[in-house]
Design a protein around this motif. Structure first.
Motif, PDB file in Angstrom:
ATOM      1  N   VAL A   1       0.827  -1.210   0.000  1.00  0.00           N
ATOM      2  CA  VAL A   1       0.000   0.000   0.000  1.00  0.00           C
ATOM      3  C   VAL A   1       0.860   1.258   0.000  1.00  0.00           C
ATOM      4  O   VAL A   1       0.594   2.203  -0.745  1.00  0.00           O
ATOM      5  N   GLU A   2       1.928   1.260   0.788  1.00  0.00           N
ATOM      6  CA  GLU A   2       2.763   2.456   0.896  1.00  0.00           C
ATOM      7  C   GLU A   2       3.541   2.755  -0.391  1.00  0.00           C
ATOM      8  O   GLU A   2       4.089   3.841  -0.549  1.00  0.00           O
ATOM      9  N   GLU A   3       3.571   1.820  -1.339  1.00  0.00           N
ATOM     10  CA  GLU A   3       4.289   2.006  -2.598  1.00  0.00           C
ATOM     11  C   GLU A   3       3.364   2.311  -3.781  1.00  0.00           C
ATOM     12  O   GLU A   3       3.837   2.447  -4.904  1.00  0.00           O
ATOM     13  N   HIS A   4       2.044   2.418  -3.559  1.00  0.00           N
ATOM     14  CA  HIS A   4       1.123   2.547  -4.692  1.00  0.00           C
ATOM     15  C   HIS A   4       1.337   3.828  -5.490  1.00  0.00           C
ATOM     16  O   HIS A   4       1.228   3.821  -6.710  1.00  0.00           O
ATOM     17  N   TYR A   5       1.683   4.917  -4.836  1.00  0.00           N
ATOM     18  CA  TYR A   5       1.929   6.150  -5.575  1.00  0.00           C
ATOM     19  C   TYR A   5       3.151   5.987  -6.474  1.00  0.00           C
ATOM     20  O   TYR A   5       3.131   6.367  -7.650  1.00  0.00           O
ATOM     21  N   ASP A   6       4.215   5.403  -5.933  1.00  0.00           N
ATOM     22  CA  ASP A   6       5.454   5.240  -6.696  1.00  0.00           C
ATOM     23  C   ASP A   6       5.271   4.320  -7.903  1.00  0.00           C
ATOM     24  O   ASP A   6       5.782   4.615  -8.988  1.00  0.00           O
TER      25      ASP A   6
ATOM     26  N   ASP B   1      -3.213  -4.887   2.877  1.00  0.00           N
ATOM     27  CA  ASP B   1      -1.762  -4.687   2.898  1.00  0.00           C
ATOM     28  C   ASP B   1      -1.169  -4.305   1.551  1.00  0.00           C
ATOM     29  O   ASP B   1      -0.053  -3.817   1.486  1.00  0.00           O
ATOM     30  N   TYR B   2      -1.903  -4.560   0.484  1.00  0.00           N
ATOM     31  CA  TYR B   2      -1.392  -4.368  -0.869  1.00  0.00           C
ATOM     32  C   TYR B   2      -2.383  -3.575  -1.705  1.00  0.00           C
ATOM     33  O   TYR B   2      -3.497  -3.316  -1.282  1.00  0.00           O
ATOM     34  N   CYS B   3      -1.942  -3.229  -2.906  1.00  0.00           N
ATOM     35  CA  CYS B   3      -2.860  -2.566  -3.830  1.00  0.00           C
ATOM     36  C   CYS B   3      -2.773  -3.244  -5.194  1.00  0.00           C
ATOM     37  O   CYS B   3      -1.835  -3.975  -5.488  1.00  0.00           O
TER      38      CYS B   3
END
Length: 183
Positions: A145-150, A170-172
């Protein structure tokens, strides 16, 4: 030792049957999200690539949902061996499994799924983009989730358009298009 079989019911009334083995049984949130995307896509006659196919779940589901042909590849021999067994279990003959790296894959695909780690998705992005046909669809999953923008920014630099972003626990999962194609 008898292998456990997981059943994945599909919207068209068919059921994918997957041997327990390398890389899952279809129960993970990212796999479920990918299957939901498959069920909403027009697959008839389409050529699909499953990057990091694991047990072949997405390719089998795509085949059972009407895909024209599927190529799945993985670097793990155990995963590919299990995927081939799962093809046999489902009487699938259009889901072709390749054991190796992306350099083993040639051609372009109407639809690409990659439910793998973020760092791999970025490392092979040139390959993924180059393998996606014009007006093709790309589904990336397994992205924290914390990497979805990147990951969205990384793939948008190729000119891909985000059609859908799903944030899971936990994921996108991100659906992109290359050109315009109705989802």
């Amino acid at each position: 030792m008898e292998r456990r079989i997981h059943e994945i019911p599909l919207k068209n009334g068919r059921t994918a049957r997957i041997y327990q083995g390398a890389f899952g049984s279809g129960e993970h949130e990212t796999t479920k999200a990918c299957i939901a995307h498959l069920e909403r896509m027009e697959l008839s006659g389409k050529k699909m690539l499953d990057v990091g196919c694991g047990t072949g779940i997405l390719g089998i589901c795509a085949s059972l949902l009407g895909a024209g042909s599927v190529v799945g590849y993985d670097v793990s021999f155990d995963a590919c061996a299990t995927a081939k067994l799962c093809n046999e279990l489902n009487d699938i003959d259009n889901n072709h499994i390749v054991c190796g790296f992306e350099t083993c894959i040639k051609g372009t695909f109407d639809i690409i799924f990659a439910n793998i780690y973020y760092d791999i998705l970025t490392a092979i992005s040139d390959f993924i983009y180059g393998s996606l046909a014009e007006n093709g669809l790309l589904v990336l999953s397994g992205v924290p989730v914390e990497e979805h923008y990147d990951i969205r920014r990384h793939y948008m630099k190729y000119g891909l358009e985000v059609l859908d972003l799903q944030i899971h626990e936990d994921y996108c999962t991100v659906l992109f298009s290359k050109g315009r194609l109705a989802h």
